[in-house]
Design a protein around this motif. Structure first.
Motif, short mmCIF file in Angstrom:
data_model
loop_
_atom_site.label_atom_id
_atom_site.label_comp_id
_atom_site.label_asym_id
_atom_site.label_seq_id
_atom_site.Cartn_x
_atom_site.Cartn_y
_atom_site.Cartn_z
N VAL A 36 -0.08 -15.08 3.19
CA VAL A 36 0.56 -14.12 4.10
C VAL A 36 0.73 -12.77 3.41
CG1 VAL A 36 2.64 -13.62 5.43
CG2 VAL A 36 1.69 -15.93 5.43
N CYS A 37 1.13 -12.78 2.14
CA CYS A 37 1.27 -11.52 1.40
C CYS A 37 -0.08 -10.81 1.29
CB CYS A 37 1.84 -11.80 0.01
SG CYS A 37 3.56 -12.37 0.00
N ALA A 38 -1.16 -11.57 1.07
CA ALA A 38 -2.48 -10.96 1.00
C ALA A 38 -2.90 -10.36 2.33
CB ALA A 38 -3.51 -11.98 0.54
N ALA A 39 -2.45 -10.97 3.43
CA ALA A 39 -2.79 -10.43 4.75
C ALA A 39 -2.01 -9.17 5.07
CB ALA A 39 -2.53 -11.50 5.82
N VAL A 40 -0.80 -9.02 4.53
CA VAL A 40 0.05 -7.87 4.84
C VAL A 40 -0.34 -6.65 4.04
CG1 VAL A 40 2.42 -7.00 4.69
CG2 VAL A 40 1.98 -9.29 5.60
N ASP A 41 -0.61 -6.81 2.75
CA ASP A 41 -0.85 -5.68 1.86
C ASP A 41 -2.32 -5.63 1.46
OD1 ASP A 41 -0.76 -3.63 0.03
OD2 ASP A 41 1.02 -4.36 -1.01
N PRO A 42 -3.06 -4.57 1.82
CA PRO A 42 -4.48 -4.49 1.41
C PRO A 42 -4.66 -4.44 -0.10
CG PRO A 42 -3.99 -2.93 3.18
CD PRO A 42 -2.67 -3.46 2.71
N ALA A 43 -3.63 -4.03 -0.85
CA ALA A 43 -3.75 -4.02 -2.30
C ALA A 43 -3.77 -5.41 -2.89
CB ALA A 43 -2.61 -3.21 -2.91
N ALA A 222 -2.75 -2.01 12.27
CA ALA A 222 -2.37 -0.75 11.64
C ALA A 222 -1.62 -1.05 10.36
CB ALA A 222 -1.52 0.10 12.58
N LEU A 223 -1.59 -0.08 9.48
CA LEU A 223 -0.89 -0.27 8.22
C LEU A 223 0.60 -0.45 8.46
CD1 LEU A 223 -2.67 2.29 5.86
CD2 LEU A 223 -2.93 -0.19 5.91
N VAL A 224 1.16 -1.47 7.84
CA VAL A 224 2.59 -1.74 7.96
C VAL A 224 3.31 -0.95 6.88
CG1 VAL A 224 4.36 -3.52 7.82
CG2 VAL A 224 2.18 -4.01 8.96
N PRO A 225 4.39 -0.23 7.23
CA PRO A 225 5.15 0.49 6.18
C PRO A 225 5.68 -0.49 5.14
CG PRO A 225 5.80 1.23 8.37
CD PRO A 225 4.92 0.04 8.57
N THR A 226 5.34 -0.25 3.90
CA THR A 226 5.73 -1.16 2.82
C THR A 226 7.00 -0.67 2.15
OG1 THR A 226 4.30 0.05 1.28
CG2 THR A 226 3.36 -1.87 2.39
N ALA A 227 7.67 -1.58 1.48
CA ALA A 227 8.89 -1.26 0.77
C ALA A 227 8.59 -0.46 -0.49
CB ALA A 227 9.64 -2.55 0.41
N ALA A 228 9.58 0.28 -0.92
CA ALA A 228 9.46 1.01 -2.18
C ALA A 228 9.78 0.08 -3.34
CB ALA A 228 10.40 2.22 -2.18
N THR A 262 8.81 -6.40 1.88
CA THR A 262 8.41 -5.96 3.22
C THR A 262 8.55 -7.08 4.24
OG1 THR A 262 6.85 -4.38 2.24
CG2 THR A 262 6.52 -4.96 4.55
N LEU A 263 8.14 -8.28 3.88
CA LEU A 263 8.26 -9.41 4.80
C LEU A 263 9.71 -9.78 5.06
CD1 LEU A 263 5.37 -11.64 3.38
CD2 LEU A 263 5.40 -10.49 5.59
N ALA A 269 12.04 -3.00 -3.09
CA ALA A 269 11.84 -4.23 -3.86
C ALA A 269 12.72 -4.19 -5.09
CB ALA A 269 10.37 -4.37 -4.25
N THR A 270 13.46 -5.25 -5.32
CA THR A 270 14.39 -5.32 -6.44
C THR A 270 13.88 -6.32 -7.48
OG1 THR A 270 15.69 -7.06 -5.34
CG2 THR A 270 16.29 -4.75 -4.88
N SER A 271 14.69 -6.50 -8.52
CA SER A 271 14.32 -7.45 -9.57
C SER A 271 14.28 -8.88 -9.05
CB SER A 271 15.31 -7.34 -10.74
OG SER A 271 16.63 -7.61 -10.29
N GLU A 272 15.10 -9.18 -8.01
CA GLU A 272 15.05 -10.52 -7.43
C GLU A 272 13.70 -10.77 -6.75
OE1 GLU A 272 17.51 -8.45 -7.14
OE2 GLU A 272 19.14 -9.49 -8.18
N HIS A 273 13.17 -9.75 -6.10
CA HIS A 273 11.84 -9.91 -5.51
C HIS A 273 10.78 -10.09 -6.58
CE1 HIS A 273 13.91 -7.75 -2.10
NE2 HIS A 273 13.34 -8.75 -1.45
N CYS A 274 10.93 -9.45 -7.73
CA CYS A 274 9.97 -9.63 -8.83
C CYS A 274 10.01 -11.05 -9.37
CB CYS A 274 10.26 -8.63 -9.94
SG CYS A 274 10.06 -6.90 -9.46
N ALA A 275 11.21 -11.60 -9.50
CA ALA A 275 11.33 -12.98 -9.96
C ALA A 275 10.74 -13.94 -8.93
CB ALA A 275 12.80 -13.31 -10.21
N ALA A 276 10.96 -13.66 -7.64
CA ALA A 276 10.36 -14.51 -6.61
C ALA A 276 8.83 -14.41 -6.63
CB ALA A 276 10.90 -14.11 -5.24
#
Length: 640
Positions: A36-43, A222-228, A262-263, A269-276
């Motif tokens: 799902v993450c690969a489908a959301v973000d082209p990067a 269309a491109l979905v606005p992503t989190a900073a 973003t999802l 995006a915080t450090s908790e998202h990085c750990a996840a």
């Protein structure tokens, strides 16, 4: 390039997705979240799965396609890339069109870029084995994955757009050292999937928050606005991966954390998202500050240094051991071969496949990489390349050359009832041609007599010029061994063929323990057969071949004993005479393409035997332990 995935109906029952309603395991849920993450973000367009069972590749591809399209029904076939993929099949597609003056054709974007700049689901590219991907496929992956814009100027096509295709590739973790680092780093999402149990797609997607699938579907229009990404998150990414990590890995983990934020509907995006994100890729994250580690160790292998040594480790490449390993174990009149229990078949000892449970197994894998892997090897221009090489599949024909008759007739038979013709009719749409693997243009046949190698001679130094020549030419390799204590039958030579010198079986073959018997005549006969078979199969495409024989010439097993498995004493000089007779077959071959070298071990007595063998082979003699070997322009070594 085939666009037909393997059919799920052919899968064994134990490997098909489970139809029972049960709780999916943690690995299957992580895989679904990563897709799902690969489908959301082209990067994050590249997903690389390590140690995925081949039977599960099609269900995972269908799951990925369903996430991209949002259609529960069977989506269109993905683009399958393999060793036969070519540039003209990937980037362009000729289309016929009707004009006032007749029929013409125009070039349109190929399957890799046909969805760029358009709305709707992107293309799905599937690579069943990343280590066997063609040079054209590797270059395409390096150019497209994670790129902001791609410019294609090819054969009348001018294309400029942001790549939208999603890539799904599989690779064994033990082979992760073979692809180039440029290619591996392009796959932002990596997951070790050994032991994956995949439930049904409906049940697995039902475990996700409903908003995730909606965001993934909207991202295709269309491109979905992503989190900073905050500075705190970037520091956490660097802390999780460690100071020795490269920039692309840090970017991939930060982008994955951004996709998770973003999802979840978060603006930053915080450090908790990085750990996840680290846990999602299979890294175990300790509570509090700390570096992430792999969730599991290497199964079936001990911890190893990230850099392979020049000599094989203890036990590497072991084969069956018998009482022949101990000198004097068998008396005169006793059989040389003893019955032993069966052994497993696999990549490691006992048939256990080596698994490195980490998203970055190339740091620990011992395999070597190809020389200039993104550069196509030099090819001869005489003849059509499509007519050379071993047949590995079929595809729809674009011309009338190299037609696959069986596949063509089978396709035509399917449509006979619809066509309603009196006779069996073959339509142009039924025509299929062969897909052939690239034919090697160089070959190295190496005959190793282990009985001539003493403890004071490391013959790897003597063989280095030939191995370097085979490495830089991407030559096919054929190894023949005689006189090893690990052989299953001392009266016969053992051999194996390898695609290149990077085959992991070659290095252990240089350091087998010394045995008692030397079936040199059988080894030379097998070398003659291997050369004849190669020249006959590859024809004029095989432009140069080397036969390198390392021996002292003292073969003590007659050819009759090797064929019958019975040794009659006394042997006398029968083994040496059979060796010279077998060598006569090499001297009669095409010497404009075949070169022969005999490396003299310098053993006494009978020091003239290597010279007699070289004369029968029509080659040169190189000194072994004491000679200074120099490389000539053809890649060989200097003669004495």
């Amino acid at each position: 390039m085939s666009t037909e995935p393997p059919h799920g109906a052919d899968m064994p029952a134990e490997n098909v997705p489970s139809t029972e309603v049960e709780e999916p395991d943690e690995l299957a849920v992580r895989l679904c979240r990563a897709l799902v993450c690969a489908a959301v973000d082209p990067a994050l367009s590249g997903v690389l799965l390590f140690d995925l069972e081949p039977q599960l590749l099609d269900p995972v591809a269908r799951l990925f396609a369903r996430i991209l399209t949002g259609d529960p029904h069977s989506p269109g076939p993905p683009v399958m890339l393999s060793a036969a993929s070519r540039d003209e099949d990937l980037w362009t597609r000729p289309v016929l069109q009707r004009e006032d003056g007749g029929i013409s054709f125009r070039m349109e974007p190929g399957p890799l870029i046909e969805t760029d700049g358009r709305s709707g689901p992107p293309s799905l590219v599937v690579v069943p084995d990343l280590t066997r991907l063609s040079v054209a496929g590797m270059r395409a992956a390096v150019q497209l994955l994670g790129a902001d814009v791609t410019v294609v100027e090819y054969g009348g096509l001018s294309h400029r757009a942001r790549p939208r295709a999603r890539w799904l590739a599989a690779c064994r973790s033990a082979d992760a050292g073979r692809p180039t680092g440029h290619l591996l780093d392009r796959f932002a999402l990596r997951l070790p999937t050994c032991g994956l149990r995949l439930p049904t797609a409906d049940h697995l997607l039902g475990m996700l928050p409903p908003s995730w699938l909606d965001i993934a579907r909207d991202a295709q229009e269309a491109l979905v606005p992503t989190a900073a990404v905050s500075d705190e998150a970037l520091d956490r990414v660097h802390e999780l991966l460690g100071p020795e990590s490269n920039m692309r890995r840090e970017l991939s983990l930060a982008r994955l954390a951004r996709a998770l934020a973003t999802l979840d509907g978060e603006g930053t995006a915080t450090s908790e998202h990085c750990a996840a994100a680290a846990r999602l890729m299979g890294l175990a994250v300790a509570e509090g500050a700390g570096r992430a580690e792999p969730t599991g160790g290497a199964s079936g292998s001990a911890s190893r240094s990230p850099h392979p040594s020049n000599r094989p480790s203890e036990g590497m490449g072991e084969r069956r051991h018998t009482g022949q390993d101990i000198p004097g174990a068998a008396e005169t009149g006793q059989p040389l071969l003893e019955t032993e229990p069966a052994e497993g078949v696999g990549a490691g000892r006992g048939g256990v496949q080596t698994v490195l449970a980490t998203p970055y197994p190339e740091d620990e894998a011992e395999a070597l990489r190809d020389f200039a892997p993104l550069r196509s090897p030099w090819q001869r221009t005489a003849g059509s390349a499509s007519l050379r090489g071993v047949v590995i599949g079929t595809r729809r024909a674009t011309d009338l050359s190299d037609i696959a008759h069986v596949r063509t007739v089978r396709e035509a038979a399917v449509h006979q009832r619809i066509r309603r013709t009196e006779q069996f009719t073959v339509s142009p749409v039924d025509l299929h041609s062969h897909v052939r693997a690239s034919s090697p243009e160089h070959m190295l046949v190496l005959l190793l007599d282990h009985t001539c190698r003493g403890g004071d001679w490391d013959w790897q130094d003597t063989l280095t010029p030939f191995l370097e020549w085979a490495y830089t030419r991407r030559a096919a390799v054929h190894i023949i061994e005689v006189g090893s204590a690990e052989t299953g039958n001392e009266l016969r030579a053992e051999s194996f063929a390898a695609r290149s010198v990077l085959d992991p079986r070659i290095l252990p073959a240089l350091y087998r323990p010394v045995g008692r018997a030397s079936p040199l005549a059988d080894g030379v006969e097998q070398a003659v057969q291997a050369l004849r078979r190669s020249f006959r199969q590859h024809g004029n495409s095989l432009t140069e071949a080397w036969l390198v024989v390392v021996t002292d010439g003292r073969g003590n097993v007659p050819l009759r004993a090797s064929r019958t498995g019975r040794l009659r004493s006394p042997v006398g000089t029968e083994g040496v005479e059979d060796t010279l007779k077998a060598a006569a077959g090499v001297s009669a071959m095409d010497r404009t393409r075949l070169r022969v070298a005999v490396i003299d071990a310098g053993r006494e007595p009978y020091g003239s035997l290597p010279f007699s063998l070289a004369e029968a082979l029509g080659g040169v003699v190189l000194e072994g332990p004491s000679a200074r070997v120099r490389t000539r322009g053809g890649g060989g070594a200097g003669e004495r």
